[in-house]
Design a protein around this motif. Structure first.
Motif, PDB file in Angstrom:
ATOM      1  N   LEU A   1       0.874  -1.176   0.010  1.00 30.38           N
ATOM      2  CA  LEU A   1      -0.046  -0.070  -0.115  1.00 30.38           C
ATOM      3  C   LEU A   1       0.613   1.154   0.130  1.00 30.38           C
ATOM      4  CD1 LEU A   1      -2.964   1.213   0.042  1.00 30.38           C
ATOM      5  CD2 LEU A   1      -2.618   1.136   2.751  1.00 30.38           C
ATOM      6  N   LEU A   2       1.926   1.325   0.664  1.00 30.03           N
ATOM      7  CA  LEU A   2       2.805   2.398   0.798  1.00 30.03           C
ATOM      8  C   LEU A   2       3.575   2.810  -0.405  1.00 30.03           C
ATOM      9  CD1 LEU A   2       4.161   2.215   4.427  1.00 30.03           C
ATOM     10  CD2 LEU A   2       2.251   3.424   3.618  1.00 30.03           C
ATOM     11  N   SER A   3       3.814   1.522  -0.911  1.00 32.87           N
ATOM     12  CA  SER A   3       4.551   1.439  -2.574  1.00 32.87           C
ATOM     13  C   SER A   3       3.623   2.106  -3.176  1.00 32.87           C
ATOM     14  CB  SER A   3       5.052   0.018  -2.781  1.00 32.87           C
ATOM     15  OG  SER A   3       5.669   0.341  -3.968  1.00 32.87           O
ATOM     16  N   SER A   4       2.029   1.719  -3.340  1.00 33.47           N
ATOM     17  CA  SER A   4       1.168   2.406  -4.264  1.00 33.47           C
ATOM     18  C   SER A   4       1.233   3.855  -4.038  1.00 33.47           C
ATOM     19  CB  SER A   4      -0.138   1.812  -4.032  1.00 33.47           C
ATOM     20  OG  SER A   4      -0.107   0.565  -4.232  1.00 33.47           O
ATOM     21  N   VAL A   5       1.304   4.477  -2.706  1.00 33.67           N
ATOM     22  CA  VAL A   5       1.203   5.854  -2.720  1.00 33.67           C
ATOM     23  C   VAL A   5       2.476   6.454  -3.318  1.00 33.67           C
ATOM     24  CG1 VAL A   5       1.421   7.469  -0.781  1.00 33.67           C
ATOM     25  CG2 VAL A   5      -0.059   5.450  -0.505  1.00 33.67           C
ATOM     26  N   SER A   6       3.676   6.045  -3.179  1.00 25.21           N
ATOM     27  CA  SER A   6       4.787   6.485  -3.575  1.00 25.21           C
ATOM     28  C   SER A   6       4.906   6.360  -5.107  1.00 25.21           C
ATOM     29  CB  SER A   6       6.106   5.950  -3.056  1.00 25.21           C
ATOM     30  OG  SER A   6       6.318   4.246  -3.439  1.00 25.21           O
TER      31      SER A   6
ATOM     32  N   LYS B   1      -8.259   8.037  -3.621  1.00 26.80           N
ATOM     33  CA  LYS B   1      -9.239   7.240  -4.081  1.00 26.80           C
ATOM     34  C   LYS B   1      -8.635   5.725  -4.255  1.00 26.80           C
ATOM     35  CE  LYS B   1     -11.268  10.441  -7.583  1.00 26.80           C
ATOM     36  NZ  LYS B   1     -11.509  10.545  -8.814  1.00 26.80           N
ATOM     37  N   LEU B   2      -7.435   5.471  -3.486  1.00 29.87           N
ATOM     38  CA  LEU B   2      -7.165   4.188  -3.437  1.00 29.87           C
ATOM     39  C   LEU B   2      -8.073   3.151  -2.735  1.00 29.87           C
ATOM     40  CD1 LEU B   2      -3.315   4.856  -1.985  1.00 29.87           C
ATOM     41  CD2 LEU B   2      -4.176   3.914  -4.099  1.00 29.87           C
ATOM     42  N   PRO B   3      -7.952   2.016  -2.914  1.00 34.90           N
ATOM     43  CA  PRO B   3      -9.236   1.178  -2.712  1.00 34.90           C
ATOM     44  C   PRO B   3      -8.975   1.017  -1.117  1.00 34.90           C
ATOM     45  CG  PRO B   3      -7.322  -0.164  -3.779  1.00 34.90           C
ATOM     46  CD  PRO B   3      -7.195   1.384  -3.982  1.00 34.90           C
ATOM     47  N   ARG B   4      -7.875   1.138  -0.449  1.00 32.56           N
ATOM     48  CA  ARG B   4      -7.773   0.967   1.125  1.00 32.56           C
ATOM     49  C   ARG B   4      -7.919   2.518   1.332  1.00 32.56           C
ATOM     50  NH1 ARG B   4      -8.960  -4.331   2.298  1.00 32.56           N
ATOM     51  NH2 ARG B   4      -7.315  -5.494   1.563  1.00 32.56           N
TER      52      ARG B   4
ATOM     53  N   THR C   1      -2.759   5.326   7.147  1.00 28.13           N
ATOM     54  CA  THR C   1      -3.614   4.357   6.710  1.00 28.13           C
ATOM     55  C   THR C   1      -3.664   3.581   7.810  1.00 28.13           C
ATOM     56  OG1 THR C   1      -3.722   2.476   5.136  1.00 28.13           O
ATOM     57  CG2 THR C   1      -1.373   2.675   6.104  1.00 28.13           C
ATOM     58  N   TYR C   2      -4.568   2.548   7.983  1.00 25.39           N
ATOM     59  CA  TYR C   2      -4.984   1.761   9.039  1.00 25.39           C
ATOM     60  C   TYR C   2      -4.713   0.190   8.832  1.00 25.39           C
ATOM     61  CZ  TYR C   2      -6.777   6.304   9.635  1.00 25.39           C
ATOM     62  OH  TYR C   2      -6.881   7.753  10.096  1.00 25.39           O
ATOM     63  N   MET C   3      -4.391  -0.550   9.823  1.00 27.66           N
ATOM     64  CA  MET C   3      -4.230  -2.005   9.647  1.00 27.66           C
ATOM     65  C   MET C   3      -5.165  -2.729  10.498  1.00 27.66           C
ATOM     66  SD  MET C   3      -0.737  -4.153  10.191  1.00 27.66           S
ATOM     67  CE  MET C   3      -0.584  -3.640  11.925  1.00 27.66           C
ATOM     68  N   PHE C   4      -5.886  -3.599  10.187  1.00 32.56           N
ATOM     69  CA  PHE C   4      -6.721  -4.677  11.036  1.00 32.56           C
ATOM     70  C   PHE C   4      -5.883  -5.460  11.879  1.00 32.56           C
ATOM     71  CE2 PHE C   4      -9.276  -8.579  11.719  1.00 32.56           C
ATOM     72  CZ  PHE C   4     -10.045  -7.905  12.306  1.00 32.56           C
ATOM     73  N   LEU C   5      -6.204  -5.452  13.372  1.00 34.11           N
ATOM     74  CA  LEU C   5      -5.519  -6.182  14.256  1.00 34.11           C
ATOM     75  C   LEU C   5      -6.141  -7.334  14.459  1.00 34.11           C
ATOM     76  CD1 LEU C   5      -4.429  -3.425  16.976  1.00 34.11           C
ATOM     77  CD2 LEU C   5      -2.950  -4.363  14.976  1.00 34.11           C
ATOM     78  N   GLU C   6      -5.503  -8.309  14.490  1.00 40.09           N
ATOM     79  CA  GLU C   6      -6.173  -9.788  14.545  1.00 40.09           C
ATOM     80  C   GLU C   6      -6.477  -9.836  16.071  1.00 40.09           C
ATOM     81  OE1 GLU C   6      -3.884 -12.918  13.613  1.00 40.09           O
ATOM     82  OE2 GLU C   6      -3.825 -12.562  11.337  1.00 40.09           O
ATOM     83  N   PRO C   7      -7.608 -10.544  16.645  1.00 39.50           N
ATOM     84  CA  PRO C   7      -8.153 -10.870  17.977  1.00 39.50           C
ATOM     85  C   PRO C   7      -6.643 -11.562  18.660  1.00 39.50           C
ATOM     86  CG  PRO C   7      -9.735 -11.340  16.628  1.00 39.50           C
ATOM     87  CD  PRO C   7      -8.790 -11.204  15.475  1.00 39.50           C
TER      88      PRO C   7
END
Length: 203
Positions: free
Chosen positions: A97-102, A151-154, A187-193
Protein backbone atom coordinates in the motif's frame (compact mmCIF):
# COMPACT_ATOMS: atom_id res chain seq x y z
CA UNK A 1 -107.95 -0.33 55.55
CA UNK A 2 -106.60 -2.81 52.99
CA UNK A 3 -107.32 -2.27 49.33
CA UNK A 4 -109.07 -5.30 47.79
CA UNK A 5 -109.36 -6.38 44.19
CA UNK A 6 -113.04 -5.35 44.16
CA UNK A 7 -112.07 -1.90 45.39
CA UNK A 8 -109.59 -1.60 42.54
CA UNK A 9 -112.23 -2.73 40.03
CA UNK A 10 -114.58 -0.04 41.27
CA UNK A 11 -111.99 2.71 40.90
CA UNK A 12 -112.19 5.15 38.06
CA UNK A 13 -109.90 4.60 35.07
CA UNK A 14 -107.77 7.54 36.19
CA UNK A 15 -106.93 5.95 39.54
CA UNK A 16 -106.43 2.56 37.93
CA UNK A 17 -103.84 4.16 35.62
CA UNK A 18 -102.10 5.82 38.55
CA UNK A 19 -101.94 2.52 40.45
CA UNK A 20 -100.55 0.77 37.36
CA UNK A 21 -97.92 3.47 36.92
CA UNK A 22 -96.96 3.17 40.59
CA UNK A 23 -96.59 -0.60 40.20
CA UNK A 24 -94.32 -0.13 37.16
CA UNK A 25 -92.25 2.44 39.06
CA UNK A 26 -91.81 0.06 41.99
CA UNK A 27 -90.86 -2.81 39.67
CA UNK A 28 -88.44 -0.53 37.79
CA UNK A 29 -86.86 0.66 41.03
CA UNK A 30 -86.43 -2.92 42.23
CA UNK A 31 -84.90 -3.98 38.87
CA UNK A 32 -82.55 -0.99 38.88
CA UNK A 33 -81.38 -1.59 42.45
CA UNK A 34 -81.10 -5.37 42.15
CA UNK A 35 -79.90 -5.93 38.57
CA UNK A 36 -79.31 -2.87 36.39
CA UNK A 37 -77.15 -0.94 38.89
CA UNK A 38 -74.96 -4.00 39.43
CA UNK A 39 -74.70 -4.46 35.66
CA UNK A 40 -73.65 -0.82 35.26
CA UNK A 41 -71.00 -1.21 37.96
CA UNK A 42 -69.70 -4.38 36.30
CA UNK A 43 -69.71 -2.64 32.93
CA UNK A 44 -67.67 0.25 34.38
CA UNK A 45 -65.13 -2.22 35.79
CA UNK A 46 -64.90 -4.05 32.47
CA UNK A 47 -64.54 -0.73 30.61
CA UNK A 48 -61.70 0.27 32.94
CA UNK A 49 -59.98 -3.10 32.42
CA UNK A 50 -60.45 -2.80 28.65
CA UNK A 51 -58.95 0.71 28.61
CA UNK A 52 -56.01 -0.54 30.68
CA UNK A 53 -55.44 -3.47 28.31
CA UNK A 54 -55.63 -1.17 25.28
CA UNK A 55 -53.04 1.14 26.86
CA UNK A 56 -50.74 -1.82 27.56
CA UNK A 57 -51.16 -3.05 23.98
CA UNK A 58 -50.35 0.43 22.63
CA UNK A 59 -47.22 0.61 24.82
CA UNK A 60 -46.06 -2.85 23.73
CA UNK A 61 -46.69 -1.97 20.07
CA UNK A 62 -44.55 1.18 20.45
CA UNK A 63 -41.82 -0.86 22.15
CA UNK A 64 -41.98 -3.46 19.37
CA UNK A 65 -41.67 -0.71 16.76
CA UNK A 66 -38.65 0.72 18.59
CA UNK A 67 -37.08 -2.75 18.76
CA UNK A 68 -37.55 -3.22 15.01
CA UNK A 69 -36.09 0.24 14.40
CA UNK A 70 -33.05 -0.49 16.61
CA UNK A 71 -32.58 -3.86 14.91
CA UNK A 72 -32.54 -2.15 11.52
CA UNK A 73 -30.09 0.48 12.78
CA UNK A 74 -27.87 -2.24 14.28
CA UNK A 75 -27.93 -4.21 11.03
CA UNK A 76 -26.99 -1.06 9.11
CA UNK A 77 -24.13 -0.30 11.53
CA UNK A 78 -22.85 -3.87 11.25
CA UNK A 79 -22.98 -3.63 7.47
CA UNK A 80 -21.07 -0.32 7.50
CA UNK A 81 -18.53 -1.80 9.93
CA UNK A 82 -17.95 -4.77 7.65
CA UNK A 83 -17.48 -2.44 4.67
CA UNK A 84 -15.03 -0.30 6.64
CA UNK A 85 -13.11 -3.35 7.88
CA UNK A 86 -12.89 -4.63 4.31
CA UNK A 87 -11.03 -1.42 3.47
CA UNK A 88 -8.53 -1.93 6.30
CA UNK A 89 -5.41 -3.61 4.95
CA UNK A 90 -3.83 -6.53 6.75
CA UNK A 91 -0.25 -6.31 7.98
CA UNK A 92 1.15 -8.08 4.93
CA UNK A 93 -0.51 -5.50 2.66
CA UNK A 94 1.02 -2.40 4.29
CA UNK A 95 4.32 -2.36 2.31
CA UNK A 96 2.43 -2.76 -0.97
CA UNK A 97 0.00 0.00 0.00
CA UNK A 98 2.81 2.42 0.87
CA UNK A 99 4.50 1.51 -2.40
CA UNK A 100 1.26 2.36 -4.23
CA UNK A 101 1.28 5.79 -2.57
CA UNK A 102 4.85 6.55 -3.60
CA UNK A 103 4.35 5.18 -7.13
CA UNK A 104 1.29 7.40 -7.57
CA UNK A 105 3.49 10.44 -6.91
CA UNK A 106 6.42 9.26 -9.02
CA UNK A 107 4.19 8.63 -12.05
CA UNK A 108 2.99 12.23 -11.79
CA UNK A 109 6.58 13.50 -11.84
CA UNK A 110 6.78 14.38 -8.16
CA UNK A 111 10.04 14.20 -6.23
CA UNK A 112 9.92 12.59 -2.79
CA UNK A 113 12.27 14.35 -0.41
CA UNK A 114 10.98 12.43 2.61
CA UNK A 115 8.95 9.24 2.91
CA UNK A 116 9.22 8.11 6.53
CA UNK A 117 6.84 5.49 8.00
CA UNK A 118 6.37 6.07 11.74
CA UNK A 119 5.64 3.61 14.53
CA UNK A 120 2.10 2.14 14.42
CA UNK A 121 -0.41 3.46 16.96
CA UNK A 122 -2.72 0.73 18.30
CA UNK A 123 -6.45 1.45 18.62
CA UNK A 124 -9.35 -0.86 19.54
CA UNK A 125 -9.29 -3.33 16.67
CA UNK A 126 -6.93 -1.59 14.27
CA UNK A 127 -3.56 0.15 14.19
CA UNK A 128 -2.87 3.56 12.71
CA UNK A 129 0.14 3.64 10.37
CA UNK A 130 1.40 7.24 10.00
CA UNK A 131 3.87 8.26 7.29
CA UNK A 132 5.59 11.64 7.10
CA UNK A 133 5.98 12.86 3.53
CA UNK A 134 7.75 15.77 1.89
CA UNK A 135 7.17 15.93 -1.84
CA UNK A 136 7.98 18.51 -4.51
CA UNK A 137 6.12 19.25 -7.73
CA UNK A 138 3.75 21.53 -9.58
CA UNK A 139 0.46 22.63 -8.07
CA UNK A 140 -1.72 20.54 -10.40
CA UNK A 141 0.54 17.49 -10.00
CA UNK A 142 0.28 17.73 -6.22
CA UNK A 143 -3.50 18.06 -6.43
CA UNK A 144 -3.73 14.98 -8.68
CA UNK A 145 -1.45 13.06 -6.30
CA UNK A 146 -3.65 13.81 -3.30
CA UNK A 147 -6.72 12.84 -5.35
CA UNK A 148 -5.18 9.51 -6.40
CA UNK A 149 -4.19 8.69 -2.83
CA UNK A 150 -7.71 9.47 -1.58
CA UNK A 151 -9.17 7.12 -4.22
CA UNK A 152 -7.02 4.12 -3.31
CA UNK A 153 -9.15 1.04 -2.51
CA UNK A 154 -7.81 0.96 1.05
CA UNK A 155 -8.40 3.75 3.56
CA UNK A 156 -5.65 6.38 3.33
CA UNK A 157 -6.11 9.80 4.91
CA UNK A 158 -3.98 12.87 4.23
CA UNK A 159 -3.59 15.30 7.13
CA UNK A 160 -1.60 18.37 8.20
CA UNK A 161 -0.87 19.53 4.66
CA UNK A 162 1.56 22.46 4.44
CA UNK A 163 2.53 23.78 1.01
CA UNK A 164 5.32 26.28 0.37
CA UNK A 165 7.01 27.55 -2.74
CA UNK A 166 10.56 26.34 -3.17
CA UNK A 167 13.33 28.83 -2.59
CA UNK A 168 15.66 30.01 -5.34
CA UNK A 169 16.23 27.54 -8.15
CA UNK A 170 14.13 24.94 -6.33
CA UNK A 171 11.08 27.14 -6.87
CA UNK A 172 11.17 26.86 -10.66
CA UNK A 173 11.46 24.02 -13.14
CA UNK A 174 11.51 25.69 -16.51
CA UNK A 175 8.41 27.87 -16.41
CA UNK A 176 6.64 25.64 -13.88
CA UNK A 177 6.43 26.85 -10.29
CA UNK A 178 7.58 24.08 -7.96
CA UNK A 179 5.90 23.69 -4.58
CA UNK A 180 7.03 21.73 -1.55
CA UNK A 181 4.28 19.88 0.30
CA UNK A 182 4.71 18.48 3.81
CA UNK A 183 1.94 16.23 5.08
CA UNK A 184 1.08 13.19 7.15
CA UNK A 185 -0.42 10.18 5.40
CA UNK A 186 -2.27 7.73 7.61
CA UNK A 187 -3.44 4.29 6.70
CA UNK A 188 -4.96 1.71 9.00
CA UNK A 189 -4.21 -1.95 9.63
CA UNK A 190 -6.70 -4.49 10.97
CA UNK A 191 -5.49 -6.17 14.17
CA UNK A 192 -6.22 -9.84 14.70
CA UNK A 193 -8.03 -10.81 17.93
CA UNK A 194 -5.75 -12.06 20.71
CA UNK A 195 -6.97 -15.63 20.38
CA UNK A 196 -6.16 -15.58 16.67
CA UNK A 197 -2.68 -14.31 17.49
CA UNK A 198 -2.19 -17.16 19.94
CA UNK A 199 -3.32 -19.67 17.32
CA UNK A 200 -0.86 -18.20 14.83
CA UNK A 201 1.96 -18.30 17.40
CA UNK A 202 1.28 -21.95 18.24
CA UNK A 203 1.49 -23.09 14.61
Amino acid sequence: MALTVDDIKNLSPKYKALILIAIFIIIGALYYSLFFQAALAKRAVLRSELDNLQQQIAIKERVAQQIDKHRQELAELQKNLQLAMARLPEQKEIPGLLSSVSQAGIKLGLDFVLFEPMAPVSKDFYAEIPVKITVMGGYHDLARFFEKVAKLPRIVNIENIKINRGKGDEGLRGEKVILTANCDIKTYMFLEPKDEKRKTANK
